[in-house]
Design a protein around this motif. Structure first.
Motif, PDB file in Angstrom:
ATOM      1  N   ILE A  90      -1.392   4.085  -1.637  1.00 18.61           N
ATOM      2  CA  ILE A  90      -2.776   3.869  -1.239  1.00 18.61           C
ATOM      3  C   ILE A  90      -2.959   4.365   0.192  1.00 18.61           C
ATOM      4  O   ILE A  90      -2.191   3.994   1.092  1.00 18.61           O
ATOM      5  CB  ILE A  90      -3.155   2.373  -1.326  1.00 18.61           C
ATOM      6  CG1 ILE A  90      -2.909   1.851  -2.750  1.00 18.61           C
ATOM      7  CG2 ILE A  90      -4.592   2.148  -0.912  1.00 18.61           C
ATOM      8  CD1 ILE A  90      -3.082   0.355  -2.870  1.00 18.61           C
ATOM      9  N   ALA A  91      -3.974   5.192   0.421  1.00 16.23           N
ATOM     10  CA  ALA A  91      -4.277   5.678   1.761  1.00 16.23           C
ATOM     11  C   ALA A  91      -4.943   4.568   2.568  1.00 16.23           C
ATOM     12  O   ALA A  91      -5.469   3.594   2.026  1.00 16.23           O
ATOM     13  CB  ALA A  91      -5.180   6.911   1.693  1.00 16.23           C
ATOM     14  N   GLU A  92      -4.927   4.730   3.914  1.00 12.65           N
ATOM     15  CA  GLU A  92      -5.463   3.685   4.782  1.00 12.65           C
ATOM     16  C   GLU A  92      -6.954   3.466   4.556  1.00 12.65           C
ATOM     17  O   GLU A  92      -7.439   2.338   4.642  1.00 12.65           O
ATOM     18  CB  GLU A  92      -5.199   4.061   6.250  1.00 12.65           C
ATOM     19  CG  GLU A  92      -3.728   4.065   6.619  1.00 12.65           C
ATOM     20  CD  GLU A  92      -3.525   4.378   8.083  1.00 12.65           C
ATOM     21  OE1 GLU A  92      -4.549   4.549   8.787  1.00 12.65           O
ATOM     22  OE2 GLU A  92      -2.371   4.450   8.525  1.00 12.65           O
ATOM     23  N   GLU A  93      -7.683   4.544   4.262  1.00  8.89           N
ATOM     24  CA  GLU A  93      -9.133   4.391   4.116  1.00  8.89           C
ATOM     25  C   GLU A  93      -9.538   3.869   2.746  1.00  8.89           C
ATOM     26  O   GLU A  93     -10.698   3.527   2.519  1.00  8.89           O
ATOM     27  CB  GLU A  93      -9.825   5.734   4.386  1.00  8.89           C
ATOM     28  CG  GLU A  93      -9.474   6.845   3.403  1.00  8.89           C
ATOM     29  CD  GLU A  93      -8.180   7.582   3.762  1.00  8.89           C
ATOM     30  OE1 GLU A  93      -7.856   8.568   3.073  1.00  8.89           O
ATOM     31  OE2 GLU A  93      -7.520   7.142   4.743  1.00  8.89           O
ATOM     32  N   GLU A  94      -8.590   3.804   1.806  1.00  9.51           N
ATOM     33  CA  GLU A  94      -8.906   3.340   0.466  1.00  9.51           C
ATOM     34  C   GLU A  94      -8.737   1.821   0.364  1.00  9.51           C
ATOM     35  O   GLU A  94      -7.913   1.223   1.047  1.00  9.51           O
ATOM     36  CB  GLU A  94      -8.005   4.021  -0.573  1.00  9.51           C
ATOM     37  CG  GLU A  94      -8.211   5.530  -0.659  1.00  9.51           C
ATOM     38  CD  GLU A  94      -7.297   6.165  -1.662  1.00  9.51           C
ATOM     39  OE1 GLU A  94      -7.479   7.346  -1.977  1.00  9.51           O
ATOM     40  OE2 GLU A  94      -6.380   5.466  -2.145  1.00  9.51           O
ATOM     41  N   ARG A  95      -9.515   1.211  -0.520  1.00  7.26           N
ATOM     42  CA  ARG A  95      -9.426  -0.232  -0.747  1.00  7.26           C
ATOM     43  C   ARG A  95      -9.649  -0.502  -2.221  1.00  7.26           C
ATOM     44  O   ARG A  95     -10.791  -0.589  -2.679  1.00  7.26           O
ATOM     45  CB  ARG A  95     -10.470  -0.965   0.091  1.00  7.26           C
ATOM     46  CG  ARG A  95     -10.510  -2.462  -0.138  1.00  7.26           C
ATOM     47  CD  ARG A  95      -9.294  -3.162   0.435  1.00  7.26           C
ATOM     48  NE  ARG A  95      -9.323  -4.598   0.170  1.00  7.26           N
ATOM     49  CZ  ARG A  95      -8.417  -5.449   0.637  1.00  7.26           C
ATOM     50  NH1 ARG A  95      -7.438  -4.996   1.392  1.00  7.26           N
ATOM     51  NH2 ARG A  95      -8.498  -6.742   0.360  1.00  7.26           N
ATOM     52  N   PRO A  96      -8.591  -0.590  -3.038  1.00  4.55           N
ATOM     53  CA  PRO A  96      -8.801  -0.854  -4.460  1.00  4.55           C
ATOM     54  C   PRO A  96      -9.360  -2.259  -4.683  1.00  4.55           C
ATOM     55  O   PRO A  96      -9.098  -3.182  -3.921  1.00  4.55           O
ATOM     56  CB  PRO A  96      -7.394  -0.706  -5.052  1.00  4.55           C
ATOM     57  CG  PRO A  96      -6.479  -1.001  -3.916  1.00  4.55           C
ATOM     58  CD  PRO A  96      -7.162  -0.505  -2.685  1.00  4.55           C
ATOM     59  N   ALA A 119       0.832  -1.203   0.000  1.00  4.57           N
ATOM     60  CA  ALA A 119       0.000   0.000   0.000  1.00  4.57           C
ATOM     61  C   ALA A 119       0.870   1.257   0.000  1.00  4.57           C
ATOM     62  O   ALA A 119       0.555   2.238  -0.688  1.00  4.57           O
ATOM     63  CB  ALA A 119      -0.929  -0.014   1.214  1.00  4.57           C
ATOM     64  N   ASP A 145      -6.706  -0.586 -10.922  1.00  9.11           N
ATOM     65  CA  ASP A 145      -7.075   0.688 -10.298  1.00  9.11           C
ATOM     66  C   ASP A 145      -5.850   1.472  -9.827  1.00  9.11           C
ATOM     67  O   ASP A 145      -5.967   2.671  -9.540  1.00  9.11           O
ATOM     68  CB  ASP A 145      -8.012   0.441  -9.107  1.00  9.11           C
ATOM     69  CG  ASP A 145      -9.317  -0.223  -9.536  1.00  9.11           C
ATOM     70  OD1 ASP A 145      -9.681  -0.083 -10.716  1.00  9.11           O
ATOM     71  OD2 ASP A 145      -9.953  -0.878  -8.688  1.00  9.11           O
ATOM     72  N   ARG A 159      -0.879   7.468  -8.770  1.00  4.84           N
ATOM     73  CA  ARG A 159      -0.461   8.497  -7.821  1.00  4.84           C
ATOM     74  C   ARG A 159       0.875   9.129  -8.197  1.00  4.84           C
ATOM     75  O   ARG A 159       1.173  10.242  -7.754  1.00  4.84           O
ATOM     76  CB  ARG A 159      -0.361   7.887  -6.414  1.00  4.84           C
ATOM     77  CG  ARG A 159      -1.688   7.395  -5.854  1.00  4.84           C
ATOM     78  CD  ARG A 159      -2.674   8.548  -5.709  1.00  4.84           C
ATOM     79  NE  ARG A 159      -3.941   8.127  -5.188  1.00  4.84           N
ATOM     80  CZ  ARG A 159      -4.261   8.120  -3.897  1.00  4.84           C
ATOM     81  NH1 ARG A 159      -3.366   8.507  -3.012  1.00  4.84           N
ATOM     82  NH2 ARG A 159      -5.433   7.723  -3.499  1.00  4.84           N
TER      83      ARG A 159
END
Length: 814
Positions: A337-343, A332, A348, A391
């Motif tokens: 990838i941020a902690e609250e995100e879930r690809p 991550a 993605d 990103r």
């Protein structure tokens, strides 16, 4: 490790308290004796006084014993509390940390240390670092002596430090930092240490193999199963030779028969160049009973997820439909990838153009059969794709896709490394290479341009000799000469950037240089800018060119003024920086030593973070067109580096900028100041004698010949080194001689120093005057001749005449 004798200052507080107790006890005893004597004299009975003294002594002895027992109890309780606190504090860190006493015994170690080296490893004898044991022992000895020491272990980048700690400074705190250590070295250390033993306790066998299939490291369970002997070493063996197949084609160890088959998970290491091609091999027993297999499959994913979560690699699992099942924190972080995100899908994570390539690779490796390169070849275990992350679309990264079978719903293993630090280092290396190339180009251009300017300035001087200030052409010639001198200043800036300018270093104090230039600064900065100057105490002397240092200060101050259009404050400060302070800075660029620092700080607009790495590049400027050449800071950089110093810039938008220059303290003796005889008139430039001028540039040779002839010298010229030797031999054969040899340094076929060396073989006392556009310091290092002088280009007719006169004068003095 040697045990050093402790001084009184090293005594523990407990020992100091005991010493104080003895003094008090002696005082009380003397007081009791005196009291007994006084009482006996007062009542006239010495037996009563003796009895009083004995009773007093018994009471004091009982009190001392009770106090000592209470103190030991408190110390014991405090020691237990300290041990618990130390263990808890050490376990917070991620780096291996241990504490040893003066006898070299291991007192405390955190979990990271135990995982990596085991519970019985004591510095300097630590598994994986045994080859450096002598150097580690030296670090410990130096730490006992100086209070702290550290070392960098070769190309692995492992940094080990030791520091005296504790109230009495009678313990050593050891820290191991991987620094620039490669991913392969870190993985090998984890597998061969306590972390590998913990994996073995849950039935997981782990080995690290290089690109040729040789085992680099393995946990003890793997070694025992592969070789059938506890404590055996498999390092250096062929990994595939340790494995075999059952009759049904299942995987097993070659020496084992009748055991349950094994399942193999292949995890490639893709990061730095040292790790490229290496892979982690994870093996675990695969029971043949279908019910047991089903039970194992039910519990296997969670176990694997826990394992992948502990590894420092960016790993993720994808099912057959191409959806994420699991991704660890390293993955991550590398993907942004941020902690609250879930690809949901790997596509993605990448830019639109790379989505199709990622989806195709996942589909191929998730198929019923692994992809093959060509028909009839063995299946490909993994493959790499160059993708651009959504990103960070500006740079491509490598995504490794591998087939993962036998892991329940997981079908594909993805590996992605956080390449931010690696990218930053590559950018710095590219920047350094670019700066070096530009410096070489600038130096070459400046050298050739100096020849042109020498001819231009020389011809102007010759023409001015035939014109007076009232002539119509005088002003035009003078203007041409003025512009030629401006161009000479521009070439000096280029040479300063390429560190090839001519410096005249002196032993000096920085406050003296600042004082010399302070009045000029006040005029340049104007009324809206306030200048503050402060100097530290006990500053060490430095060795540099005072004129060039003044240019450095002026350039930095003018840049600071331009960054404050509405006015502000510029602070110029000098201060000393000790070796201990440099060590605390922890800079990888600044060597440990004593420095004298100069800082120039403003309260201006600051420098944008994107522009900060470029500020020392030549011709880079943020000013408007026509308001800056972009050579100011590059000149500063070149002068500082050529003087053996270091310069750092720190800026924050809206808060201002600070430039700090570190110059090493000069340890040699100060050069005696030259005595200037002000009343003595300057000697005349006219002279007599025979001079040989060797120069490959026709324009420069012509100017030198005409200028020296005008001063009364007999001049012969040569276009190269070979011709110069021929002229020298011809004149000698005719019975003549030369009083001075003037030669360019860089010439085709035969350079000036080579020609001068051959000439000195026949005429050992012949004085030589070299002229060149390169730095005198660099040339003197490459020239082993004595009694030589140097004249930097471009030069005027008067400067050439003065240099010739001085060279002849030194020769006559000898």
């Amino acid at each position: 490790m040697r045990t050093l004798t402790r001084s009184v200052s090293d005594a523990s507080p407990f020992a100091q308290r005991l010493d104080a107790g003895r003094v008090i006890a002696i005082g009380v005893a003397l007081l009791g004796i005196a009291s007994a004597v006084l009482i006996a004299q007062a009542i006239g009975n010495w037996h009563f006084g003796l009895g009083f003294l004995i009773g007093f002594g018994v009471v004091i002895a009982i009190a001392l014993v009770a106090g000592r027992a209470s103190g030991r109890s408190r110390i014991a309780r405090g020691g237990d509390t300290d041990r618990a606190l130390i263990r808890a504090a050490l376990d917070i860190g991620q780096e291996p940390v241990a504490i040893t006493d003066r006898a070299g015994r291991l007192l405390f170690a955190n979990r990271a240390y135990l995982d990596r080296f085991g519970p019985s490893a004591v510095p300097p004898d630590m598994p994986g670092l045994a080859v450096e044991s002598e150097a580690i022992a030296d670090v410990g000895t130096e730490a006992w002596r100086d209070g702290a020491a550290e070392m960098l272990m070769g190309p692995t980048g492992i940094r080990l430090s030791a520091q005296r700690v504790g109230t009495g400074e009678d313990h050593l705190l050891w820290r191991v930092s991987d620094g620039r250590g490669g991913l392969r070295d870190q993985a090998a250390a984890l597998i061969g240490g306590g972390f590998g033993d913990r994996l073995g306790r849950v039935g997981l066998m782990v080995a690290l193999a290089d690109e040729r299939g040789r085992v680099l490291a393995a946990n003890r369970v793997f070694a025992a199963r592969a070789l059938g002997a506890a404590g055996a070493s498999v390092e250096g063996r062929d990994f595939t030779a340790l494995l075999g197949q059952t009759e049904q084609g299942a995987l097993r160890f070659a020496r084992e028969e009748g055991r349950d088959p094994l399942r193999l998970l292949h995890v490639p290491l893709e990061g730095d160049d040292a790790a490229r091609g290496a892979a982690l091999m994870l093996l675990f027993d695969d029971p043949g009973d279908p019910s047991a297999l089903a039970a194992a499959a039910a519990t296997k994913p969670s176990d694997v997820y826990d394992l992948l979560g502990m590894l420092p690699l960016g790993l993720a699992l994808v099912d057959r439909d191409g959806r994420f099942l699991f991704l660890n924190a390293a993955f991550a972080r590398a993907a942004g990838i941020a902690e609250e995100e879930r690809p949901i899908y790997p596509g993605d994570l990448v830019v639109k153009e790379d989505k199709a390539a990622v989806a195709d690779a996942v589909r191929r490796f998730a198929g019923s059969k692994p992809p093959t390169a060509l028909a009839g070849q063995s299946p490909i275990l993994s493959g790499d794709i160059a993708v651009r992350l959504a990103r960070r679309p500006e740079e491509a990264v490598s995504l490794t896709v591998a087939s993962a079978r036998g892991l329940g719903p997981a079908a594909v293993l993805l590996s992605l490394k956080d390449s931010g630090e690696e990218t930053r280092l590559k950018r710095q290396v590219n920047q350094a290479n670019k700066m070096q190339a530009v410096g070489q180009l600038a130096g070459g251009i400046a050298h050739d341009f100096n020849n042109i300017l020498t001819a231009l300035i020389g011809h102007c001087d010759l023409m001015l000799m035939r014109h007076t200030p009232g002539d119509s052409d005088y002003d035009d010639i003078h203007q041409i000469r003025h512009n030629a001198n401006r161009a000479a200043g521009l070439t000096r800036q280029l040479l300063a950037f390429s560190r090839q300018q001519t410096l005249r270093p002196q032993t000096l104090q920085l406050p003296d240089v600042v004082s010399e230039v302070s009045n000029l600064l006040k005029r340049l900065l104007g009324d809206k800018t306030h200048l503050e100057i402060s100097h530290g105490r006990a500053l060490g002397a430095v060795r540099a060119d005072p004129g060039q240092l003044e240019q450095v200060i002026v350039n930095l101050a003018v840049n600071a003024r331009d960054a404050m259009p509405d006015g502000g404050t510029i602070t110029v400060r000098t201060y000393s920086v000790s070796a201990a302070e440099v060590r605390r800075l922890g800079s990888d660029i600044l060597p440990i030593g004593d420095y004298t620092a100069l800082s120039v700080t403003d309260t201006g607009t600051g420098i944008a973070p994107a522009d900060l790495p470029k500020i020392f590049e030549p011709f880079f400027t943020t000013k408007e067109v026509g308001k800056g050449t972009g050579l100011g800071l590059s000149t500063v950089y070149g002068i500082v580096k050529q003087s053996g110093g270091f310069i750092f810039a720190d800026s924050e938008l809206g808060r201002g900028t600070s430039f700090v220059i570190y110059l090493p303290v000069f340890e040699g003796a100060a050069a005696p100041e030259a005595v200037v005889e002000r009343d003595k008139p300057a000697p005349a430039l006219w002279g007599s004698g025979s001079i040989l001028v060797v120069e490959d540039e026709d324009m420069v040779r012509s100017v030198a010949e005409r200028a020296l002839t005008r001063q009364g010298y007999q001049v012969r010229t040569a276009a190269n080194g070979e011709e110069g030797l021929e002229v020298l031999a011809q004149v000698t054969a005719e019975g003549g001689h030369f009083d001075l040899l003037i030669s360019d340094v860089m010439m085709p076929s035969m350079d000036g120093p080579t020609m001068a060396g051959l000439a000195r073989e026949r005429f050992p006392r012949l004085p030589v005057l070299f002229m060149s556009g390169y730095a005198e310091e660099q040339l003197r290092k490459s020239i082993s001749l004595e009694n030589i002088s140097f004249l930097p280009k471009p030069f005027s007719v008067q400067q050439l005449a003065e240099a010739a006169r001085d060279a002849l004068g030194r020769s006559e003095a000898r």
